[in-house]
Write a protein that holds these residues in place. Structure first.
Motif, mmCIF file in Angstrom:
data_model
loop_
_atom_site.group_PDB
_atom_site.id
_atom_site.type_symbol
_atom_site.label_atom_id
_atom_site.label_comp_id
_atom_site.label_asym_id
_atom_site.label_seq_id
_atom_site.Cartn_x
_atom_site.Cartn_y
_atom_site.Cartn_z
ATOM 1 N N GLY A 11 0.207 -2.762 -7.565
ATOM 2 C CA GLY A 11 0.136 -4.107 -6.861
ATOM 3 C C GLY A 11 0.711 -5.456 -7.748
ATOM 4 N N LEU A 66 -5.653 -1.440 -0.116
ATOM 5 C CA LEU A 66 -6.172 -1.285 1.208
ATOM 6 C C LEU A 66 -6.180 0.234 1.315
ATOM 7 C CD1 LEU A 66 -4.374 -3.582 3.575
ATOM 8 C CD2 LEU A 66 -6.765 -3.804 2.745
ATOM 9 N N SER A 67 -7.059 0.736 2.262
ATOM 10 C CA SER A 67 -7.093 2.023 2.606
ATOM 11 C C SER A 67 -5.813 2.346 3.771
ATOM 12 C CB SER A 67 -8.309 2.611 3.487
ATOM 13 O OG SER A 67 -8.282 1.660 4.853
ATOM 14 N N ALA A 103 -4.437 -0.617 6.473
ATOM 15 C CA ALA A 103 -3.116 -1.024 6.283
ATOM 16 C C ALA A 103 -2.359 -0.883 7.640
ATOM 17 C CB ALA A 103 -2.426 -0.439 5.282
ATOM 18 N N PRO A 108 -3.829 1.336 -8.383
ATOM 19 C CA PRO A 108 -3.455 0.698 -7.057
ATOM 20 C C PRO A 108 -3.062 -0.738 -7.584
ATOM 21 C CG PRO A 108 -4.934 2.148 -6.126
ATOM 22 C CD PRO A 108 -4.896 2.276 -7.617
ATOM 23 N N GLY A 132 -2.911 -5.923 -0.899
ATOM 24 C CA GLY A 132 -2.426 -4.828 0.098
ATOM 25 C C GLY A 132 -2.381 -3.486 -0.589
ATOM 26 N N ALA A 133 -2.158 -3.725 -2.241
ATOM 27 C CA ALA A 133 -2.249 -2.395 -2.756
ATOM 28 C C ALA A 133 -3.305 -1.345 -2.648
ATOM 29 C CB ALA A 133 -1.865 -2.433 -4.252
ATOM 30 N N GLN A 187 2.345 1.957 -3.371
ATOM 31 C CA GLN A 187 1.572 2.503 -4.589
ATOM 32 C C GLN A 187 0.961 3.910 -4.084
ATOM 33 O OE1 GLN A 187 -1.954 3.179 -4.923
ATOM 34 N NE2 GLN A 187 -2.555 2.523 -2.617
ATOM 35 N N SER A 188 1.144 4.084 -2.754
ATOM 36 C CA SER A 188 0.564 5.520 -2.385
ATOM 37 C C SER A 188 1.436 6.431 -3.051
ATOM 38 C CB SER A 188 0.372 5.811 -0.952
ATOM 39 O OG SER A 188 1.428 5.717 -0.322
ATOM 40 N N TYR A 233 0.872 -1.304 -0.043
ATOM 41 C CA TYR A 233 -0.005 -0.163 -0.117
ATOM 42 C C TYR A 233 0.883 1.341 0.135
ATOM 43 C CZ TYR A 233 -2.583 3.943 1.677
ATOM 44 O OH TYR A 233 -3.157 5.071 1.640
#
Length: 467
Positions: free
Chosen positions: A185, A401-402, A406, A181, A398-399, A166-167, A163
Motif C-alpha cells: 500500500g 482493510l478486510s 472494502a 499489505p 485501504g491496503a 495487495q490481495s 486492497y
C-alpha cells in the motif's frame, strides 16, 4: 459499523437501486430506440476522430480516462468474487446490466457535453454536478452529488482498489499478512501521488498509454486459457443461463443470489449511470455532444462485455469449480494457472498492478473536477497538494482493510451516487434525445454533425460552452 453498512446496502440495492437501474436503463433504451446497439458502429467510427482544436482532449483520450476508471480491479477480483459468491448466473445479470446500462451511459455523457463549461484556456469541463446545477437549477443537489463522488472515488473505490491489488500477492511465500499489505500500500500510494501531483494532463497521458496495452494483453491471455478448455465452453454457457433463471434460489436468498452479485459487480465495474464517466466525457473536444455520448457507451461494452466476460469465461472454463473460499484473486490465479502454471499468478499480479494503478488515476481525475465545482474555481495549489497527499494516505490505509469492509463501503458510496444521478438523467433525458435526433438528421444529410443549441430548442444562455 460495517455490519450496519452491509444492512443499509441490502436495502438500497434491493429493491430500491435495482428497480431504478433497470427501469431507467429500459426507459433510456426505448426513448433512444436501442441506441446502444443501433449506433454501435458509429460509436467505433467516432472514437478515432481528431479534436477540433490542436492540443485539446480527443474522444479517444476521454474514452481512455473513463475506461481507466471503469477497467480496474473489479474486472478481475470483482467478477471472480461475484461468481464464487453468487454462482454462474451472476455472469448473465452482469451482461444485462451492461447492455441496459449502455443507454444510461449515453444519456449521462451526452448531457455532460451539452451543459459543459469553458475554462480560461478555452478547454471544456463538466459532469453531473454541472448539468444538475444548470438544467435543474439546484446547486444544493449538485453539491450533494459532488460530495458523494469525492467520497466514492477518493475514499471508497480507491481503498478497495488498493486492497484488491495487495490481495493478489497473498499467494507468494514472501507475503506476511501483518506486514506485506502496508508495504504494498505504501509503494502504491507514493507512485500514485507522483502522478496526481502532475495534475489532469499527466493523468490523461498515463492512462491513454497504459489502458489499451493492458486491456489487449489481458484479453489475449484469457482467450488462450479458454481455447485450452474449449470443450467446456458449451456446458459453461448452459449453466450460466440455467442458474440465471433459477428464480427459486434468487427470491429465496436475494442478497446472496447471482442476480444481486451480477448487478452489484457489473455496476461497480462499468459504472453506467453512476455519474463518474460524464466528468471525463465533458473534457472531450467534439463537434457534437452525441459523439461523446456514443463513445462513453462504447466504454461500458469494452469494460463489461469484453474484459469482464474474459475473466468470467477464463475462470469458468478452467475446470475449477468456484467456491466461497476462493472468492477474488485466488480464483483467477488458480484458473490461469491451469494453462500457464506458476507463471499464471505472476501475470495476474502484474495485470492487477496495472489495472489498479490506472483506476486510481482515473478516479482522482473525477475527484479534481468535483472539487473545482464545489469551490467554484480551481482550489489553491497548497490545498490541492494537501488533498492529494490525503488521497495517497487513503490508498495506503485501504491496503490493510478486510475484504468485506472494502467492498461494503464502496458499494454504499456508489449506491448513493446512483440515487442522485439517475433521477436527474431521467428528468433531463428529453434534452439528450433531442440532441440524438439532431445528430441523426445531420448524419442522414451527409454532413459532419455540428451542435447548435437553437436546433434543439435551447437558449444559448443554457449552454455556456456552445455559444
Amino acid at each position: 459499523m460495517m455490519g450496519m453498512v452491509s444492512t443499509i446496502n441490502e436495502f438500497l440495492y434491493y429493491p430500491i437501486l435495482i428497480i431504478i437501474l433497470l427501469a431507467a436503463g429500459l426507459y433510456f433504451t426505448c426513448r433512444t430506440q436501442l441506441v446502444q446497439l443501433r449506433l454501435l458502429g458509429e460509436a467505433v467510427r467516432v472514437v478515432m476522430e481528431k479534436p477540433t482544436k490542436e492540443g485539446a482532449t480527443s474522444s479517444f483520450q476521454a474514452l481512455m480516462v473513463s475506461t481507466a476508471s471503469r477497467v480496474g480491479t473489479g474486472n478481475i477480483v470483482g467478477i471472480a468474487s461475484a461468481i464464487c459468491l453468487g454462482g454462474y448466473g451472476a455472469v448473465f445479470w452482469m451482461w444485462i446490466i451492461a447492455i441496459v446500462g449502455g443507454a444510461s451511459a449515453f444519456i449521462e455523457s451526452t448531457l455532460a457535453q451539452i451543459y459543459k463549461r469553458r475554462d480560461e484556456n478555452g478547454d471544456s469541463y463538466g459532469g453531473p454536478a454541472y448539468y444538475i446545477e444548470t438544467a435543474l437549477r439546484n446547486r444544493g443537489i449538485a453539491v450533494l452529488f459532488a460530495v458523494c463522488l469525492i467520497l466514492t472515488y477518493a475514499v471508497g473505490f480507491n481503498m478497495l482498489g488498493s486492497y484488491n491489488l495487495q490481495s493478489t500477492f497473498a499467494t507468494y511465500d514472501f507475503y506476511d499478512p501483518t506486514v506485506s499489505p502496508w508495504i504494498i500500500g505504501g509503494v502504491l500510494a507514493l507512485v500514485v501521488l507522483w502522478c496526481i501531483v502532475g495534475g489532469g494532463k499527466r493523468i490523461i497521458r498515463a492512462t491513454s498509454t497504459v489502458v489499451p496495452f493492458m486491456g489487449i494483453t489481458y484479453v489475449i491471455i484469457s482467450l488462450v486459457v479458454i481455447v485450452f478448455h474449449i470443450q467446456l465452453v458449451p456446458s459453461v454457457f448452459a449453466r450460466i443461463f440455467e442458474e440465471a433463471f433459477d428464480f427459486q434460489a434468487i427470491f429465496g436468498a436475494f442478497a446472496g443470489s447471482g442476480m444481486m452479485y451480477g448487478i452489484k459487480r457489473g455496476l461497480y465495474s462499468n459504472e453506467a449511470g453512476v455519474g463518474s464517466a460524464p466528468n471525463a466525457a465533458a473534457v472531450a473536444d467534439v463537434s457534437h455532444p452525441v459523439k461523446q455520448g456514443l463513445v462513453q457507451m462504447l466504454s461500458v461494452f469494452i469494460d463489461t462485455l469484453l474484459l469482464c466476460t474474459a475473466t468470467a469465461l477464463m475462470c469458468l472454463c478452467s475446470g475449477i469449480e468456484p467456491s466461497e473460499t476462493m472468492a477474488g484473486a485466488p480464483y483467477v490465479q488458480a484458473a490461469i494457472g491451469t494453462v500457464f502454471g506458476s507463471a499464471g499468478p505472476i501475470f495476474v499480479t502484474i495485470a492487477m498492478v496495472l489495472f489498479a494503478f490506472t483506476t486510481l488515476l482515473g478516479n482522482l481525475f473525477y475527484v479534481d473536477n468535483c472539487l473545482i465545482f464545489i469551490h467554484k474555481s480551481v482550489p489553491s495549489k497548497s490545498f490541492m497538494i494537501g488533498f492529494r497527499i490525503l488521497c495517497a494516505g487513503i490508498i495506503f490505509l485501504g491496503a490493510g482493510l478486510s475484504a468485506s469492509a472494502a467492498w461494503d463501503f464502496a458499494d454504499l458510496m456508489m449506491a448513493i451516487m446512483c440515487l442522485v444521478n439517475l433521477p436527474a438523467c431521467v428528468i433531463l433525458s428529453h434534452v439528450a434525445i433531442k440532441a440524438l435526433q439532431d445528430y441523426q438528421r445531420q448524419k442522414d444529410s451527409g454532413i459532419n454533425p455540428v451542435f447548435r443549441a437553437k436546433d434543439i430548442g435551447m437558449y444559448e444562455d443554457d449552454v455556456e460552452y456552445w455559444k
